[in-house]
Write an enzyme that holds these catalytic residues in place. Structure first.
Site, PDB file in Angstrom:
ATOM      1  N   SER A 181       0.789  -1.232   0.000  1.00  0.00           N
ATOM      2  CA  SER A 181       0.000   0.000   0.000  1.00  0.00           C
ATOM      3  C   SER A 181       0.817   1.277   0.000  1.00  0.00           C
ATOM      4  O   SER A 181       0.327   2.321  -0.436  1.00  0.00           O
ATOM      5  CB  SER A 181      -0.942   0.006   1.209  1.00  0.00           C
ATOM      6  OG  SER A 181      -0.201  -0.052   2.423  1.00  0.00           O
ATOM      7  N   HIS A 209      -5.232  -3.875  -2.406  1.00  0.00           N
ATOM      8  CA  HIS A 209      -4.864  -2.896  -3.424  1.00  0.00           C
ATOM      9  C   HIS A 209      -4.587  -3.551  -4.775  1.00  0.00           C
ATOM     10  O   HIS A 209      -4.020  -2.920  -5.667  1.00  0.00           O
ATOM     11  CB  HIS A 209      -3.632  -2.108  -2.975  1.00  0.00           C
ATOM     12  CG  HIS A 209      -3.890  -1.229  -1.799  1.00  0.00           C
ATOM     13  ND1 HIS A 209      -4.369   0.056  -1.917  1.00  0.00           N
ATOM     14  CD2 HIS A 209      -3.754  -1.454  -0.470  1.00  0.00           C
ATOM     15  CE1 HIS A 209      -4.515   0.591  -0.718  1.00  0.00           C
ATOM     16  NE2 HIS A 209      -4.143  -0.307   0.182  1.00  0.00           N
ATOM     17  N   LYS A 240     -12.228  -0.126  -1.753  1.00  0.00           N
ATOM     18  CA  LYS A 240     -11.334   0.524  -2.707  1.00  0.00           C
ATOM     19  C   LYS A 240     -11.936   0.412  -4.119  1.00  0.00           C
ATOM     20  O   LYS A 240     -12.817   1.179  -4.478  1.00  0.00           O
ATOM     21  CB  LYS A 240      -9.934  -0.058  -2.577  1.00  0.00           C
ATOM     22  CG  LYS A 240      -9.336   0.237  -1.197  1.00  0.00           C
ATOM     23  CD  LYS A 240      -7.990  -0.388  -0.978  1.00  0.00           C
ATOM     24  CE  LYS A 240      -7.372   0.047   0.342  1.00  0.00           C
ATOM     25  NZ  LYS A 240      -8.174  -0.182   1.550  1.00  0.00           N
TER      26      LYS A 240
END
Length: 392
Positions: A181, A209, A240
């Site tokens: 990240s 991610h 996300k």
């Protein structure tokens, strides 16, 4: 710590330039937000990688599910599970090519729940030095012996594996981020799976991610390397690329059943409301659509390449890579704060990342690009950042 020493500790945090405060920001679109005073910004600090938070079909799905109530009022084991959550779990498992999946309230709680349930004091966990805080905390609360290997260093990991036999009554685990990240780099999954074949351990990969970011169709780290199987638990988030809230563990039916019965963050947390699950499910449907999903992934890659190219040509010290996480290394916390402050004054919202989020001396700006950013927003912002970098 003594409560009487709180002020003293706060003063020390402020002196080190690592004091944090909360700034309100209301998102008007996937890329633009306003603060409490009404000032508008182009936002390069969110993890809204595909820009789906303001996708009409995603918002419509959430609106429709509000008719089932604004909250769930209890845990899934005591108050019942919403249909939307069960459907989402099925669709996540299909998308990640696993037997099953289990949704938690956040990605953070997913890592805590999985590691707490699967590992114990008879276990050994090998953890990458740059793993996310949720992994670090999950390792700690599990009670397992923790061995840290240097970042993405498979030679170091193998040495530790060779020096640490399988516990007589326990299990060895290797846990890692898929996309890291703070640096935006990708785990060396092929080498990791080669080690697994040689040394026998349970592999947990956090794809928070990676989902919707890497892999031809956005399925994450395994697809990025063209790998099928080998990962025992794939952790992920709904907050996300999937534009909602929550986390998930994609795994076997057996592991899911065990988590339902042993993962305390799942058992004792109030369930996510139907509208949250409905939004994530629709975002996943958009990503899964071969036409819409591929177009979003291609746009994200184009925008990432453009921003990286412009910043590199401007002389900013970015960390090389291929993901939309673009760290601009400043070294000092003060320099990171100054850069972010000047960018805000010029209408650009960025995150200044400082210790303890990153090691001392490695403070940075963490810039994230999304598929929703326009070419004009990227080019104009890169030019402003170039001038600001020269000033500081």
């Amino acid at each position: 710590m003594k409560i009487s020493r709180i002020n003293e500790n706060l003063l020390a945090i402020k002196k080190s330039e690592n004091f944090r405060s909360i700034n309100d920001l209301r998102m008007l679109s996937a890329t633009r937000g306003i603060d409490g005073q009404g000032k508008e910004y182009v936002v390069f600090s969110s993890n809204n990688y595909l820009g789906l938070t303001h996708e009409k079909s995603v918002m419509d799905a959430a609106r429709a599910a509000v008719s089932f109530g604004t909250g769930s009022t209890g845990s899934r084991l005591t108050s019942g599970a919403s249909f939307e959550l069960s459907l989402l779990e099925k669709n996540i498992a299909d998308f990640k090519h696993t037997e099953s999946a289990l949704v938690f309230n956040t990605g953070y709680m997913t890592n805590l729940g999985v590691l707490y349930a699967l590992a114990d004091k008879s276990s050994v966990i090998f953890s990458d030095r740059l793993n996310h805080a949720s992994i670090i905390d999950g390792c700690r609360i599990s009670g397992a012996k923790i061995l840290i290997y240097e970042h993405n260093d498979m030679n170091h990991l193998e040495k530790l594996l060779e020096q640490t036999p399988v516990p007589a009554d326990g299990q060895r685990f290797v846990v890692t981020d898929g996309v890291f990240s703070m640096d935006g780099d990708i785990v060396d999954l092929p080498s990791l799976l080669n080690l697994k074949a040689k040394h026998d351990f349970c592999l947990i990969v956090d794809d928070a991610h990676a989902l919707g970011v890497i892999g031809k169709t956005g399925r994450g780290t395994a697809e990025h390397f063209g790998i099928n199987g080998g990962i025992d638990v794939q952790i992920g988030t709904l907050s996300k690329a999937l534009a909602s809230e929550g986390g998930y563990a994609a795994c076997s039916n057996e592991i899911r059943d065990y988590l339902v019965n042993k993962a305390r963050p799942f058992i004792f947390s109030t369930s996510l409301p139907p509208m949250v699950a409905a939004a994530a499910n629709q975002a996943l449907a958009v990503l899964s659509d071969s036409s819409k999903g591929n177009a979003l992934m291609e746009k994200l890659r184009e925008n990432t390449k453009l921003m990286r190219s412009l910043l590199e040509k401007a002389g900013l010290p970015i960390v090389q890579g291929c993901t939309p996480i673009i760290p601009i290394l400043t070294g000092s916390s003060q320099k990171a704060l100054n850069f972010a402050k000047l960018c805000r004054e010029n209408g650009i919202m960025l995150s200044a990342i400082r210790p303890p989020s990153v090691p001392e001396g490695t403070s940075r700006i963490r810039l994230t690009v999304t598929a929703a950013h326009s070419q004009e927003e990227i080019e104009k912002s890169a030019l402003i950042m170039k001038e600001i970098w020269r000033k500081i």
